[in-house]
Design a protein around this motif. Structure first.
Motif, PDB file in Angstrom:
ATOM      1  N   ASP A  21       0.778  -0.959   0.001  1.00  0.00           N
ATOM      2  CA  ASP A  21       0.063  -0.007  -0.090  1.00  0.00           C
ATOM      3  C   ASP A  21       0.804   1.219  -0.032  1.00  0.00           C
ATOM      4  O   ASP A  21       1.574   1.461   0.966  1.00  0.00           O
ATOM      5  N   PRO A  22       0.896   1.939  -1.075  1.00  0.00           N
ATOM      6  CA  PRO A  22       1.640   3.134  -1.139  1.00  0.00           C
ATOM      7  C   PRO A  22       1.473   4.350  -0.167  1.00  0.00           C
ATOM      8  O   PRO A  22       2.409   5.113   0.547  1.00  0.00           O
ATOM      9  N   VAL A  23       0.038   4.272   0.333  1.00  0.00           N
ATOM     10  CA  VAL A  23      -0.194   5.365   1.531  1.00  0.00           C
ATOM     11  C   VAL A  23       0.465   5.044   2.851  1.00  0.00           C
ATOM     12  O   VAL A  23       0.869   5.658   3.421  1.00  0.00           O
ATOM     13  N   VAL A  24       0.403   3.680   3.034  1.00  0.00           N
ATOM     14  CA  VAL A  24       0.911   3.083   4.445  1.00  0.00           C
ATOM     15  C   VAL A  24       2.457   3.476   4.178  1.00  0.00           C
ATOM     16  O   VAL A  24       3.373   3.940   5.228  1.00  0.00           O
ATOM     17  N   TRP A  25       3.066   3.134   3.051  1.00  0.00           N
ATOM     18  CA  TRP A  25       4.598   3.375   3.061  1.00  0.00           C
ATOM     19  C   TRP A  25       5.185   4.806   3.125  1.00  0.00           C
ATOM     20  O   TRP A  25       5.879   5.222   3.986  1.00  0.00           O
ATOM     21  N   ALA A  26       4.076   5.740   2.494  1.00  0.00           N
ATOM     22  CA  ALA A  26       4.353   7.206   2.309  1.00  0.00           C
ATOM     23  C   ALA A  26       4.033   7.853   3.910  1.00  0.00           C
ATOM     24  O   ALA A  26       5.035   8.431   4.299  1.00  0.00           O
ATOM     25  N   ASN A  27       3.139   7.221   4.705  1.00  0.00           N
ATOM     26  CA  ASN A  27       2.879   7.841   6.110  1.00  0.00           C
ATOM     27  C   ASN A  27       3.998   7.270   6.825  1.00  0.00           C
ATOM     28  O   ASN A  27       4.723   8.092   7.961  1.00  0.00           O
ATOM     29  N   GLU A  28       4.557   5.941   6.586  1.00  0.00           N
ATOM     30  CA  GLU A  28       5.726   5.491   7.284  1.00  0.00           C
ATOM     31  C   GLU A  28       7.221   6.145   7.236  1.00  0.00           C
ATOM     32  O   GLU A  28       7.701   6.753   8.009  1.00  0.00           O
ATOM     33  N   LYS A  29       7.155   6.630   6.001  1.00  0.00           N
ATOM     34  CA  LYS A  29       8.503   7.459   5.541  1.00  0.00           C
ATOM     35  C   LYS A  29       8.447   8.954   6.071  1.00  0.00           C
ATOM     36  O   LYS A  29       9.160   9.551   6.541  1.00  0.00           O
ATOM     37  N   VAL A  30       7.168   9.374   5.910  1.00  0.00           N
ATOM     38  CA  VAL A  30       7.057  10.762   6.591  1.00  0.00           C
ATOM     39  C   VAL A  30       7.268  10.978   8.038  1.00  0.00           C
ATOM     40  O   VAL A  30       7.845  11.766   8.562  1.00  0.00           O
ATOM     41  N   ALA A  31       6.697   9.701   8.625  1.00  0.00           N
ATOM     42  CA  ALA A  31       6.899   9.909  10.003  1.00  0.00           C
ATOM     43  C   ALA A  31       8.346   9.423  10.500  1.00  0.00           C
ATOM     44  O   ALA A  31       8.827   9.961  11.645  1.00  0.00           O
ATOM     45  N   THR A  32       9.287   8.968   9.824  1.00  0.00           N
ATOM     46  CA  THR A  32      10.597   8.565  10.293  1.00  0.00           C
ATOM     47  C   THR A  32      11.779   9.352   9.638  1.00  0.00           C
ATOM     48  O   THR A  32      12.671   9.205   9.961  1.00  0.00           O
ATOM     49  N   LEU A  33      11.569   9.864   8.539  1.00  0.00           N
ATOM     50  CA  LEU A  33      12.601  10.710   7.821  1.00  0.00           C
ATOM     51  C   LEU A  33      12.460  12.136   7.575  1.00  0.00           C
ATOM     52  O   LEU A  33      11.274  12.495   7.886  1.00  0.00           O
ATOM     53  N   GLN A  34      13.212  12.905   7.501  1.00  0.00           N
ATOM     54  CA  GLN A  34      13.186  14.378   7.320  1.00  0.00           C
ATOM     55  C   GLN A  34      12.529  14.912   6.085  1.00  0.00           C
ATOM     56  O   GLN A  34      12.748  14.228   5.149  1.00  0.00           O
ATOM     57  N   SER A  35      11.608  15.400   6.250  1.00  0.00           N
ATOM     58  CA  SER A  35      11.102  16.263   5.057  1.00  0.00           C
ATOM     59  C   SER A  35      11.453  17.502   4.732  1.00  0.00           C
ATOM     60  O   SER A  35      12.234  18.288   5.483  1.00  0.00           O
ATOM     61  N   GLU A  36      11.382  18.136   3.710  1.00  0.00           N
ATOM     62  CA  GLU A  36      11.982  19.432   3.161  1.00  0.00           C
ATOM     63  C   GLU A  36      11.225  20.506   3.786  1.00  0.00           C
ATOM     64  O   GLU A  36      10.103  20.430   4.341  1.00  0.00           O
ATOM     65  N   PRO A  37      12.028  21.433   4.027  1.00  0.00           N
ATOM     66  CA  PRO A  37      11.517  22.640   5.013  1.00  0.00           C
ATOM     67  C   PRO A  37      10.283  23.306   4.086  1.00  0.00           C
ATOM     68  O   PRO A  37      10.336  23.455   3.144  1.00  0.00           O
ATOM     69  N   ASP A  38       9.275  23.760   5.043  1.00  0.00           N
ATOM     70  CA  ASP A  38       8.047  24.225   4.742  1.00  0.00           C
ATOM     71  C   ASP A  38       7.083  23.131   3.769  1.00  0.00           C
ATOM     72  O   ASP A  38       6.323  23.579   3.110  1.00  0.00           O
ATOM     73  N   HIS A  39       7.176  22.071   4.147  1.00  0.00           N
ATOM     74  CA  HIS A  39       6.337  20.897   3.579  1.00  0.00           C
ATOM     75  C   HIS A  39       5.352  20.559   4.603  1.00  0.00           C
ATOM     76  O   HIS A  39       5.905  19.904   5.494  1.00  0.00           O
ATOM     77  N   ASP A  40       4.230  20.624   4.290  1.00  0.00           N
ATOM     78  CA  ASP A  40       3.180  19.859   5.140  1.00  0.00           C
ATOM     79  C   ASP A  40       3.322  18.671   5.295  1.00  0.00           C
ATOM     80  O   ASP A  40       3.349  17.801   3.946  1.00  0.00           O
ATOM     81  N   PRO A  41       3.037  17.888   6.015  1.00  0.00           N
ATOM     82  CA  PRO A  41       3.266  16.485   6.091  1.00  0.00           C
ATOM     83  C   PRO A  41       2.205  15.687   5.358  1.00  0.00           C
ATOM     84  O   PRO A  41       2.475  14.786   4.540  1.00  0.00           O
ATOM     85  N   ALA A  42       0.956  15.966   5.198  1.00  0.00           N
ATOM     86  CA  ALA A  42       0.213  15.803   4.525  1.00  0.00           C
ATOM     87  C   ALA A  42       0.016  15.699   3.007  1.00  0.00           C
ATOM     88  O   ALA A  42       0.129  14.995   2.103  1.00  0.00           O
ATOM     89  N   GLU A  43       0.823  16.944   2.708  1.00  0.00           N
ATOM     90  CA  GLU A  43       1.238  17.278   1.321  1.00  0.00           C
ATOM     91  C   GLU A  43       2.283  16.420   0.831  1.00  0.00           C
ATOM     92  O   GLU A  43       2.261  15.644  -0.288  1.00  0.00           O
ATOM     93  N   THR A  44       3.081  15.869   1.751  1.00  0.00           N
ATOM     94  CA  THR A  44       4.400  15.245   1.417  1.00  0.00           C
ATOM     95  C   THR A  44       4.147  13.954   1.427  1.00  0.00           C
ATOM     96  O   THR A  44       4.437  13.167   0.313  1.00  0.00           O
TER      97      THR A  44
END
Length: 182
Positions: A21-44
């Protein structure tokens, strides 16, 4: 068939799963890895899911180039196929001649064995899309790394990473004990 192993530099490259499931994978990555500055987690998460949908299912591996964190700046597809070619000049032309393109040798390789083809195209509703197509003949295989991004500066900055990636692909005879990893 030969076995292929891709040794990733995970400081810059994030493997994109081909199943699950790409949504599960994406949520896991956003929770554990650094996002670009000024990016909302949901948008990421949405951006990561969209990138997984654009991955080529025929690729050996699909990766994201993430120099600034998630969601990544370029989509990287790795291809490998057995080949008896002795020269890349024997490959059919993939890009129309009308595209602006540049062909460079890949590191110290002769251009008939290793090369980089760069192109820029205008895509409706997207804008400019840059592509770096790395090709390398090694050990009876044609290895390809195709990198696409609307950010030309990130393509340029990533060139050493992409060159290292294709050089780190290991081709081994079948049954040699090597494993396939991506």
């Amino acid at each position: 068939m030969r076995t292929i192993e891709v040794d990733l530099d995970d400081r810059w490259l994030l493997p994109v799963p081909s199943d699950g499931d790409p949504v599960v994978w994406a949520n896991e990555k956003v929770a554990t890895l650094q996002s670009e500055p000024d990016h909302d987690p949901a948008e990421t998460v949405d951006a990561l899911v969209a990138l997984t949908a654009s991955a080529d299912p025929t690729a050996f591996a699909t990766l994201l180039f993430c120099p600034d964190g998630l969601p990544g700046r370029a989509l990287v597809a790795v291809y490998a196929a057995e080949s008896d070619l002795s020269s890349l000049d024997d490959l059919p032309e993939l890009a129309p001649a009308a595209l602006p393109r540049q062909v460079l040798p890949l590191r110290e390789h002769d251009p008939t064995v290793g090369r980089i083809i760069s192109t820029i195209t205008q895509v409706p509703d997207v804008g400019i899309l840059g592509t770096l197509h790395y090709e390398l003949l090694r050990d009876g295989a044609l290895l390809e790394v195709v990198v696409t991004s609307p950010s030309l500066p990130h393509l340029g900055a990533g060139m050493p990473v992409f060159e290292e990636l294709i050089e780190r692909i290991v081709v081994a005879p079948s049954g040699s004990g090597e494993h396939v990893a991506a």
